[in-house]
Design an enzyme around this catalytic site. Structure first.
Site, short mmCIF file in Angstrom:
data_model
loop_
_atom_site.label_atom_id
_atom_site.label_comp_id
_atom_site.label_asym_id
_atom_site.label_seq_id
_atom_site.Cartn_x
_atom_site.Cartn_y
_atom_site.Cartn_z
N LYS A 11 34.96 42.18 29.01
CA LYS A 11 34.60 42.86 30.25
C LYS A 11 35.70 43.82 30.71
CE LYS A 11 31.59 39.07 31.81
NZ LYS A 11 31.31 38.12 32.94
N TYR A 51 21.93 42.15 33.93
CA TYR A 51 22.13 40.98 34.80
C TYR A 51 20.96 40.77 35.77
CZ TYR A 51 26.94 40.27 33.16
OH TYR A 51 28.06 39.99 32.40
N PHE A 59 26.46 37.70 44.85
CA PHE A 59 27.52 38.43 44.14
C PHE A 59 26.99 39.58 43.29
CE2 PHE A 59 26.43 34.69 41.52
CZ PHE A 59 26.09 35.29 40.31
N ARG A 87 30.18 29.66 23.63
CA ARG A 87 30.33 29.22 25.04
C ARG A 87 31.49 28.23 25.16
NH1 ARG A 87 27.30 31.86 29.23
NH2 ARG A 87 27.89 30.03 30.41
N THR A 93 32.57 29.33 33.50
CA THR A 93 32.45 30.61 34.22
C THR A 93 33.66 30.84 35.12
OG1 THR A 93 30.05 30.33 34.21
CG2 THR A 93 30.95 31.96 35.74
N ARG A 104 38.65 32.19 28.67
CA ARG A 104 38.70 32.42 30.12
C ARG A 104 39.93 31.78 30.75
NH1 ARG A 104 32.16 31.96 31.13
NH2 ARG A 104 31.73 34.20 31.28
N ASN A 114 36.01 37.45 34.91
CA ASN A 114 36.28 36.35 33.97
C ASN A 114 36.35 36.76 32.51
OD1 ASN A 114 33.61 36.76 33.65
ND2 ASN A 114 32.94 34.74 34.37
N HIS A 117 31.91 37.80 28.33
CA HIS A 117 30.52 37.32 28.42
C HIS A 117 30.16 36.61 27.12
CE1 HIS A 117 26.16 37.31 29.06
NE2 HIS A 117 26.06 37.72 27.80
N GLU A 128 20.07 40.48 24.39
CA GLU A 128 21.30 41.17 24.79
C GLU A 128 21.88 42.00 23.65
OE1 GLU A 128 22.42 37.70 28.05
OE2 GLU A 128 23.69 37.93 26.28
N1 UDP Z 1 29.69 35.64 38.78
C1 UDP Z 1 30.31 35.90 40.00
N2 UDP Z 1 30.29 34.93 40.96
C2 UDP Z 1 29.71 33.72 40.77
C3 UDP Z 1 29.09 33.45 39.54
C4 UDP Z 1 29.10 34.44 38.56
O1 UDP Z 1 30.82 36.99 40.20
O2 UDP Z 1 29.72 32.86 41.69
C5 UDP Z 1 29.70 36.68 37.73
C6 UDP Z 1 30.69 36.37 36.60
O3 UDP Z 1 31.23 37.60 36.12
C7 UDP Z 1 29.78 35.71 35.58
C8 UDP Z 1 28.50 36.54 35.74
O4 UDP Z 1 28.40 36.77 37.14
O5 UDP Z 1 30.31 35.75 34.27
C9 UDP Z 1 27.25 35.88 35.24
O6 UDP Z 1 27.13 34.60 35.85
P1 UDP Z 1 26.67 33.33 35.01
O7 UDP Z 1 26.40 32.23 35.98
O8 UDP Z 1 25.57 33.72 34.06
O9 UDP Z 1 28.00 32.92 34.20
P2 UDP Z 1 28.37 33.04 32.65
O10 UDP Z 1 27.11 32.81 31.87
O11 UDP Z 1 28.95 34.42 32.44
O12 UDP Z 1 29.39 31.95 32.42
MG MG Z 2 25.24 33.62 32.03
#
Ligand code: UDP
Ligand code: MG
Length: 139
Positions: A11, A51, A59, A87, A93, A104, A114, A117, A128
């Site tokens: 990112k 997204y 957010f 993952r 996350t 991360r 973070n 992705h 994707e």
């Molecule tokens: N995100 C954020 N605030 C939150 C949760 C997620 O800004 O409370 C952002 C963060 O960059 C995250 C992305 O939104 O990676 C997608 O969220 P997701 O829950 O899908 O997390 P991921 O799959 O990336 O772990």
């Molecule tokens: Mg996700």
């Protein structure tokens, strides 16, 4: 895309901080093969589409601004159990909750910024990957 593939983005925060090489090293060391990769920048429309599942979340606006503010590295990765193993490699996350040694934990600053992705299912990995790459750019 075969089910032994996943999709990742390094990112804008990770690219800004000069962490492309270090993160790719960790990905390679974990046994992932790169089958597509590019440096690119998402438009607002790209990020809103990518997204879209989060478009009701508080957010969402901040997420779109973050993901479009500079270049990212997009890549398709191949390995057995690619989605779940990747993952695990990236960690939770929120980097505060991520296990020691995860990408991360090592490179992310916050739950929003973070670093990386990783697709959450085989189905989303295929969607994707196809969002960012054509068949001729995927090996
Ligand atoms: N995100 C954020 N605030 C939150 C949760 C997620 O800004 O409370 C952002 C963060 O960059 C995250 C992305 O939104 O990676 C997608 O969220 P997701 O829950 O899908 O997390 P991921 O799959 O990336 O772990
Ligand atoms: Mg996700």
């Amino acid at each position: 895309m075969a089910t032994n593939r996943t999709f990742t983005m390094l990112k804008p925060d990770a690219v800004e901080k000069g962490h492309i090489g270090a993160i790719l090293d960790k990905i390679a060391a974990a046994g992932f093969k790169i089958v597509a990769m590019k440096l690119t920048q998402m438009t607002k429309a790209d990020a809103e589409t990518f997204y879209a599942i989060h478009n009701e979340r508080p957010f969402f606006g901040e997420l779109v601004a973050y993901m479009t503010r500079g270049p990212i590295v997009a890549a398709i990765l191949e390995k057995e159990n690619a989605v779940s193993d990747f993952r695990t490699l990236i960690g939770a996350t929120n980097p505060a909750d991520a296990a020691e040694g995860t990408i991360r934990k090592m490179f992310a600053d916050s739950i929003s910024e973070n670093a990386v992705h990783g697709s959450d299912s085989d189905e989303n990995a295929a969607i994707e990957g196809a969002f960012h790459f054509s068949g001729r750019d995927t090996f």
